[in-house]
Design a protein around this motif. Structure first.
Motif, PDB file in Angstrom:
ATOM      1  N   MET A   1       0.840  -1.183   0.000  1.00  0.00           N
ATOM      2  CA  MET A   1       0.000   0.000   0.000  1.00  0.00           C
ATOM      3  C   MET A   1       0.882   1.241   0.000  1.00  0.00           C
ATOM      4  N   LYS A   2       0.380   2.264  -0.582  1.00  0.00           N
ATOM      5  CA  LYS A   2       1.110   3.513  -0.654  1.00  0.00           C
ATOM      6  C   LYS A   2       1.087   4.183   0.731  1.00  0.00           C
ATOM      7  N   PRO A   3       2.229   4.543   1.267  1.00  0.00           N
ATOM      8  CA  PRO A   3       2.258   5.132   2.618  1.00  0.00           C
ATOM      9  C   PRO A   3       1.698   6.555   2.639  1.00  0.00           C
ATOM     10  N   GLY A   4       1.019   6.894   3.740  1.00  0.00           N
ATOM     11  CA  GLY A   4       0.569   8.260   3.965  1.00  0.00           C
ATOM     12  C   GLY A   4      -0.806   8.614   3.411  1.00  0.00           C
ATOM     13  N   ILE A   5      -1.481   7.694   2.708  1.00  0.00           N
ATOM     14  CA  ILE A   5      -2.782   8.053   2.135  1.00  0.00           C
ATOM     15  C   ILE A   5      -3.946   7.290   2.775  1.00  0.00           C
ATOM     16  N   HIS A   6      -3.657   6.299   3.594  1.00  0.00           N
ATOM     17  CA  HIS A   6      -4.699   5.479   4.194  1.00  0.00           C
ATOM     18  C   HIS A   6      -4.980   5.920   5.632  1.00  0.00           C
ATOM     19  N   PRO A   7      -6.251   5.852   6.056  1.00  0.00           N
ATOM     20  CA  PRO A   7      -6.549   6.214   7.447  1.00  0.00           C
ATOM     21  C   PRO A   7      -5.988   5.171   8.408  1.00  0.00           C
ATOM     22  N   ALA A   8      -5.795   5.586   9.639  1.00  0.00           N
ATOM     23  CA  ALA A   8      -5.244   4.683  10.656  1.00  0.00           C
ATOM     24  C   ALA A   8      -6.243   3.572  10.965  1.00  0.00           C
ATOM     25  N   TYR A   9      -5.754   2.354  11.063  1.00  0.00           N
ATOM     26  CA  TYR A   9      -6.559   1.171  11.339  1.00  0.00           C
ATOM     27  C   TYR A   9      -6.211   0.736  12.748  1.00  0.00           C
ATOM     28  N   ARG A  10      -7.142   0.910  13.678  1.00  0.00           N
ATOM     29  CA  ARG A  10      -6.845   0.705  15.088  1.00  0.00           C
ATOM     30  C   ARG A  10      -7.955  -0.069  15.790  1.00  0.00           C
ATOM     31  N   PRO A  11      -7.690  -0.578  16.982  1.00  0.00           N
ATOM     32  CA  PRO A  11      -8.722  -1.279  17.750  1.00  0.00           C
ATOM     33  C   PRO A  11      -9.816  -0.304  18.197  1.00  0.00           C
ATOM     34  N   VAL A  12     -11.062  -0.775  18.167  1.00  0.00           N
ATOM     35  CA  VAL A  12     -12.205   0.033  18.566  1.00  0.00           C
ATOM     36  C   VAL A  12     -13.295  -0.918  19.057  1.00  0.00           C
ATOM     37  N   VAL A  13     -14.192  -0.429  19.896  1.00  0.00           N
ATOM     38  CA  VAL A  13     -15.316  -1.232  20.386  1.00  0.00           C
ATOM     39  C   VAL A  13     -16.596  -0.699  19.754  1.00  0.00           C
ATOM     40  N   PHE A  14     -17.361  -1.595  19.114  1.00  0.00           N
ATOM     41  CA  PHE A  14     -18.677  -1.240  18.594  1.00  0.00           C
ATOM     42  C   PHE A  14     -19.705  -1.635  19.651  1.00  0.00           C
ATOM     43  N   ARG A  15     -20.614  -0.704  19.965  1.00  0.00           N
ATOM     44  CA  ARG A  15     -21.606  -0.946  21.016  1.00  0.00           C
ATOM     45  C   ARG A  15     -23.000  -0.665  20.471  1.00  0.00           C
ATOM     46  N   ASP A  16     -23.887  -1.649  20.610  1.00  0.00           N
ATOM     47  CA  ASP A  16     -25.284  -1.506  20.234  1.00  0.00           C
ATOM     48  C   ASP A  16     -26.053  -1.167  21.501  1.00  0.00           C
ATOM     49  N   LYS A  17     -26.504   0.064  21.599  1.00  0.00           N
ATOM     50  CA  LYS A  17     -27.187   0.491  22.817  1.00  0.00           C
ATOM     51  C   LYS A  17     -28.544  -0.171  22.982  1.00  0.00           C
ATOM     52  N   ALA A  18     -29.242  -0.466  21.883  1.00  0.00           N
ATOM     53  CA  ALA A  18     -30.568  -1.070  21.987  1.00  0.00           C
ATOM     54  C   ALA A  18     -30.481  -2.536  22.398  1.00  0.00           C
ATOM     55  N   GLY A  19     -29.498  -3.251  21.878  1.00  0.00           N
ATOM     56  CA  GLY A  19     -29.400  -4.676  22.137  1.00  0.00           C
ATOM     57  C   GLY A  19     -28.472  -5.039  23.279  1.00  0.00           C
ATOM     58  N   GLY A  20     -27.661  -4.097  23.728  1.00  0.00           N
ATOM     59  CA  GLY A  20     -26.746  -4.363  24.821  1.00  0.00           C
ATOM     60  C   GLY A  20     -25.513  -5.160  24.420  1.00  0.00           C
ATOM     61  N   LEU A  21     -25.236  -5.252  23.144  1.00  0.00           N
ATOM     62  CA  LEU A  21     -24.086  -6.002  22.653  1.00  0.00           C
ATOM     63  C   LEU A  21     -22.921  -5.051  22.417  1.00  0.00           C
ATOM     64  N   ALA A  22     -21.737  -5.469  22.827  1.00  0.00           N
ATOM     65  CA  ALA A  22     -20.516  -4.710  22.552  1.00  0.00           C
ATOM     66  C   ALA A  22     -19.438  -5.708  22.165  1.00  0.00           C
ATOM     67  N   PHE A  23     -18.644  -5.359  21.153  1.00  0.00           N
ATOM     68  CA  PHE A  23     -17.584  -6.259  20.737  1.00  0.00           C
ATOM     69  C   PHE A  23     -16.404  -5.451  20.219  1.00  0.00           C
ATOM     70  N   PRO A  24     -15.196  -5.889  20.555  1.00  0.00           N
ATOM     71  CA  PRO A  24     -13.998  -5.209  20.059  1.00  0.00           C
ATOM     72  C   PRO A  24     -13.620  -5.725  18.679  1.00  0.00           C
ATOM     73  N   THR A  25     -13.138  -4.836  17.868  1.00  0.00           N
ATOM     74  CA  THR A  25     -12.664  -5.175  16.531  1.00  0.00           C
ATOM     75  C   THR A  25     -11.686  -4.102  16.100  1.00  0.00           C
ATOM     76  N   ARG A  26     -11.284  -4.125  14.862  1.00  0.00           N
ATOM     77  CA  ARG A  26     -10.403  -3.085  14.336  1.00  0.00           C
ATOM     78  C   ARG A  26     -11.153  -2.331  13.260  1.00  0.00           C
ATOM     79  N   SER A  27     -10.954  -1.015  13.200  1.00  0.00           N
ATOM     80  CA  SER A  27     -11.670  -0.193  12.243  1.00  0.00           C
ATOM     81  C   SER A  27     -10.919   1.104  12.016  1.00  0.00           C
ATOM     82  N   THR A  28     -11.309   1.805  10.955  1.00  0.00           N
ATOM     83  CA  THR A  28     -10.773   3.140  10.702  1.00  0.00           C
ATOM     84  C   THR A  28     -11.653   4.208  11.331  1.00  0.00           C
ATOM     85  N   LEU A  29     -12.826   3.806  11.868  1.00  0.00           N
ATOM     86  CA  LEU A  29     -13.716   4.767  12.531  1.00  0.00           C
ATOM     87  C   LEU A  29     -13.136   5.200  13.867  1.00  0.00           C
ATOM     88  N   THR A  30     -13.458   6.413  14.252  1.00  0.00           N
ATOM     89  CA  THR A  30     -13.075   6.888  15.579  1.00  0.00           C
ATOM     90  C   THR A  30     -14.343   7.195  16.352  1.00  0.00           C
TER      91      THR A  30
END
Length: 83
Positions: A1-30
């Motif tokens: 991949m070309k350096p400097g053009i891609h967003p950072a890919y880091r660990p993040v937790v997705f949480r569903d407030k309605a269902g009470g489910l939370a799980f860790p994964t990796r994403s470019t979202l902050t």
């Protein structure tokens, strides 16, 4: 991949407030906030509206619609036209 053009890919937790489910994964979202996970590490958290814990297809719960009331209201409003 070309350096400097891609967003950072880091660990993040997705949480569903309605269902009470939370799980860790990796994403470019902050996330807006942070959450301390079970391992003691603090991760950014991304809140989602629907996941497999709250979606009617996965849970088997569906919303019932009042179709009889809608039909009666239609007939009152427009009458029964046959012909």
């Amino acid at each position: 991949m070309k350096p400097g053009i891609h967003p950072a890919y880091r660990p993040v937790v997705f949480r569903d407030k309605a269902g009470g489910l939370a799980f860790p994964t990796r994403s470019t979202l902050t996330g807006d906030g942070t959450v301390e996970w079970e391992d003691g590490t603090t991760y950014p958290v991304v809140d989602v509206e629907v996941s497999s814990a709250s979606h009617p297809f996965h849970t088997g719960r569906s919303r019932a619609t009042d179709t009889a009331g809608r039909v009666e209201r239609f007939h009152r409003r427009y009458g029964e036209r046959r012909g």
